[in-house]
Design a protein around this motif. Structure first.
Motif, mmCIF file in Angstrom:
data_model
loop_
_atom_site.group_PDB
_atom_site.id
_atom_site.type_symbol
_atom_site.label_atom_id
_atom_site.label_comp_id
_atom_site.label_asym_id
_atom_site.label_seq_id
_atom_site.Cartn_x
_atom_site.Cartn_y
_atom_site.Cartn_z
ATOM 1 N N LEU A 24 104.274 30.803 -47.856
ATOM 2 C CA LEU A 24 103.707 31.536 -46.727
ATOM 3 C C LEU A 24 103.876 30.722 -45.445
ATOM 4 N N ILE A 25 104.518 31.314 -44.442
ATOM 5 C CA ILE A 25 104.715 30.659 -43.158
ATOM 6 C C ILE A 25 103.419 30.746 -42.355
ATOM 7 N N GLY A 26 102.963 29.620 -41.843
ATOM 8 C CA GLY A 26 101.728 29.587 -41.079
ATOM 9 C C GLY A 26 101.855 30.197 -39.690
ATOM 10 N N LEU A 27 100.729 30.296 -39.014
ATOM 11 C CA LEU A 27 100.677 30.844 -37.668
ATOM 12 C C LEU A 27 100.723 29.720 -36.626
ATOM 13 N N TYR A 28 100.903 30.100 -35.386
ATOM 14 C CA TYR A 28 100.890 29.156 -34.273
ATOM 15 C C TYR A 28 100.347 29.895 -33.050
ATOM 16 N N TYR A 29 100.039 29.148 -32.005
ATOM 17 C CA TYR A 29 99.597 29.785 -30.757
ATOM 18 C C TYR A 29 100.832 30.290 -30.023
ATOM 19 N N PRO A 30 100.961 31.607 -29.792
ATOM 20 C CA PRO A 30 102.232 32.165 -29.334
ATOM 21 C C PRO A 30 102.397 32.350 -27.825
ATOM 22 N N TYR A 31 101.344 32.112 -27.047
ATOM 23 C CA TYR A 31 101.407 32.463 -25.633
ATOM 24 C C TYR A 31 101.759 31.270 -24.750
ATOM 25 N N GLN A 32 102.465 31.552 -23.668
ATOM 26 C CA GLN A 32 102.768 30.520 -22.680
ATOM 27 C C GLN A 32 101.518 30.173 -21.864
ATOM 28 N N ILE A 56 103.060 26.701 -45.375
ATOM 29 C CA ILE A 56 103.886 25.926 -44.460
ATOM 30 C C ILE A 56 103.202 25.939 -43.098
ATOM 31 N N ASP A 57 102.485 24.878 -42.788
ATOM 32 C CA ASP A 57 101.671 24.789 -41.587
ATOM 33 C C ASP A 57 102.531 24.312 -40.420
ATOM 34 N N ILE A 58 102.800 25.200 -39.486
ATOM 35 C CA ILE A 58 103.647 24.869 -38.335
ATOM 36 C C ILE A 58 102.842 24.827 -37.035
ATOM 37 N N TYR A 59 101.524 24.894 -37.130
ATOM 38 C CA TYR A 59 100.690 25.026 -35.934
ATOM 39 C C TYR A 59 100.882 23.860 -34.969
ATOM 40 N N ASP A 60 100.706 22.651 -35.457
ATOM 41 C CA ASP A 60 100.804 21.477 -34.587
ATOM 42 C C ASP A 60 102.232 21.267 -34.095
ATOM 43 N N ILE A 61 103.199 21.524 -34.961
ATOM 44 C CA ILE A 61 104.606 21.345 -34.584
ATOM 45 C C ILE A 61 104.958 22.239 -33.396
ATOM 46 N N PHE A 62 104.515 23.489 -33.439
ATOM 47 C CA PHE A 62 104.815 24.425 -32.361
ATOM 48 C C PHE A 62 103.990 24.109 -31.107
ATOM 49 N N SER A 63 102.765 23.608 -31.283
ATOM 50 C CA SER A 63 101.935 23.257 -30.134
ATOM 51 C C SER A 63 102.522 22.080 -29.368
ATOM 52 N N GLU A 64 103.135 21.161 -30.097
ATOM 53 C CA GLU A 64 103.659 19.938 -29.484
ATOM 54 C C GLU A 64 105.083 20.098 -28.962
ATOM 55 N N ASN A 65 105.761 21.174 -29.328
ATOM 56 C CA ASN A 65 107.156 21.379 -28.918
ATOM 57 C C ASN A 65 107.323 22.772 -28.332
ATOM 58 N N GLU A 66 107.188 22.885 -27.021
ATOM 59 C CA GLU A 66 107.268 24.191 -26.371
ATOM 60 C C GLU A 66 108.639 24.847 -26.538
ATOM 61 N N VAL A 67 109.681 24.051 -26.796
ATOM 62 C CA VAL A 67 111.027 24.620 -26.963
ATOM 63 C C VAL A 67 111.104 25.478 -28.222
ATOM 64 N N ASN A 92 95.209 28.703 -22.664
ATOM 65 C CA ASN A 92 93.877 29.270 -22.844
ATOM 66 C C ASN A 92 93.293 28.666 -24.126
ATOM 67 N N GLN A 93 92.476 27.634 -23.963
ATOM 68 C CA GLN A 93 91.985 26.901 -25.128
ATOM 69 C C GLN A 93 91.122 27.759 -26.039
ATOM 70 N N SER A 94 90.317 28.641 -25.441
ATOM 71 C CA SER A 94 89.459 29.505 -26.262
ATOM 72 C C SER A 94 90.294 30.413 -27.155
ATOM 73 N N LEU A 95 91.365 30.963 -26.599
ATOM 74 C CA LEU A 95 92.250 31.822 -27.383
ATOM 75 C C LEU A 95 93.040 30.995 -28.391
ATOM 76 N N ASN A 96 93.449 29.812 -27.977
ATOM 77 C CA ASN A 96 94.138 28.893 -28.884
ATOM 78 C C ASN A 96 93.272 28.621 -30.116
ATOM 79 N N ASN A 97 91.984 28.453 -29.884
ATOM 80 C CA ASN A 97 91.058 28.175 -30.988
ATOM 81 C C ASN A 97 90.993 29.332 -31.988
ATOM 82 N N VAL A 98 91.138 30.555 -31.489
ATOM 83 C CA VAL A 98 91.132 31.722 -32.385
ATOM 84 C C VAL A 98 92.340 31.683 -33.315
ATOM 85 N N PHE A 99 93.522 31.398 -32.759
ATOM 86 C CA PHE A 99 94.727 31.318 -33.589
ATOM 87 C C PHE A 99 94.647 30.148 -34.562
#
Length: 242
Positions: free
Chosen positions: A161-169, A198-209, A172-179
């Motif tokens: 199962l592929i994990g989620l990440y915060y998808p918006y440019q 497969i937890d990709i949350y931190d990887i995507f948060s740290e790499n905007e590309v 918004n920390q409050s919304l980030n916390n929901v994701f």
């Protein structure tokens, strides 16, 4: 192809364990939403990278991606399985239940559309709405439980199962916390149903590309990274089982 070969060079050592310990070819089923379908026709989707490894080692029996759909939510996949959705694969009619029974390897990306559909311009500015989003996240997690139960009843092999990440440019920390909360809940559900997460949350948060500037979905680099993380997770699972 150059990108696939580069990724192959980097991760050959970790993936070869999975390949060499199998005594048969792999029926690979990719299920999910836009994260699965994005770039798949062009050969740049994350499932393409996974399948290229199987092909490189002559371990690919069949690559089934026809049951993944853009804009899909968890309930859509539940409906497909309950209705035993039919489609044409390799010029023959096949059903999703049959594909799940035959699959040796299943990747699943779901949940992003379920939560983003609850978010609008008012949500982004009114913190009073965030509790509703947490409630929605709990309901989405219950839907995931129902889906995984259906899949596990049919597929006795490994599910990733592929994990989620915060998808918006927008920052918004409050919304980030929901994701982040929904990602945590998904991880808990996956563990309860013995599904590899497969937890990709931190990887995507740290790499905007890894995130697209135009959509909420991964960039081409992000898809490559997901493919790489799938392969790493497969290898780690193989090591634990060996």
């Amino acid at each position: 192809m150059k990108k696939i070969l580069l990724l192959l060079t980097i991760t050959t050592a970790i993936f070869i364990i999975y390949i060499t310990t199998r005594d048969q070819k792999v029926y690979y089923l990719a299920l999910g939403d836009d994260i699965t379908t994005l770039g798949i026709k062009e050969g740049t989707g994350f499932p393409n990278y996974v399948n290229k490894y199987l092909e490189y080692y002559d371990k690919s029996e069949i690559f089934v991606k026809e049951y993944a759909e853009e804009s899909y939510r968890i309930t859509d996949l539940i409906t497909d399985i309950n209705n035993n959705k039919k489609t044409i694969i390799a010029n023959r009619e096949n059903t999703i239940k049959n594909a799940l029974i035959k699959a040796d390897l299943v990747t699943l990306s779901v949940g992003m559309n379920d939560l983003t559909s609850k978010i609008n311009s008012q949500t982004l500015t009114d913190k009073a709405n965030y509790q509703n989003l947490y409630d929605s996240a709990d309901e989405i997690s219950k839907d995931l439980e129902e889906l995984l139960l259906l899949i596990k009843n049919l597929c006795k092999e490994d599910i990733y199962l592929i994990g989620l990440y915060y998808p918006y440019q927008i920052k918004n920390q409050s919304l980030n916390n929901v994701f982040s909360y929904l990602n945590k809940r998904f991880k808990e559900v996956a563990a309860a149903y013995q599904v590899h997460y497969i937890d990709i949350y931190d990887i995507f948060s740290e790499n905007e590309v890894y995130r697209s500037d135009l959509t909420i979905y991964p960039s081409e680099k992000g898809l490559e990274e997901i493919g790489s993380q799938v392969i790493v997770t497969i290898n780690n699972a193989s090591l634990k089982n060996s």
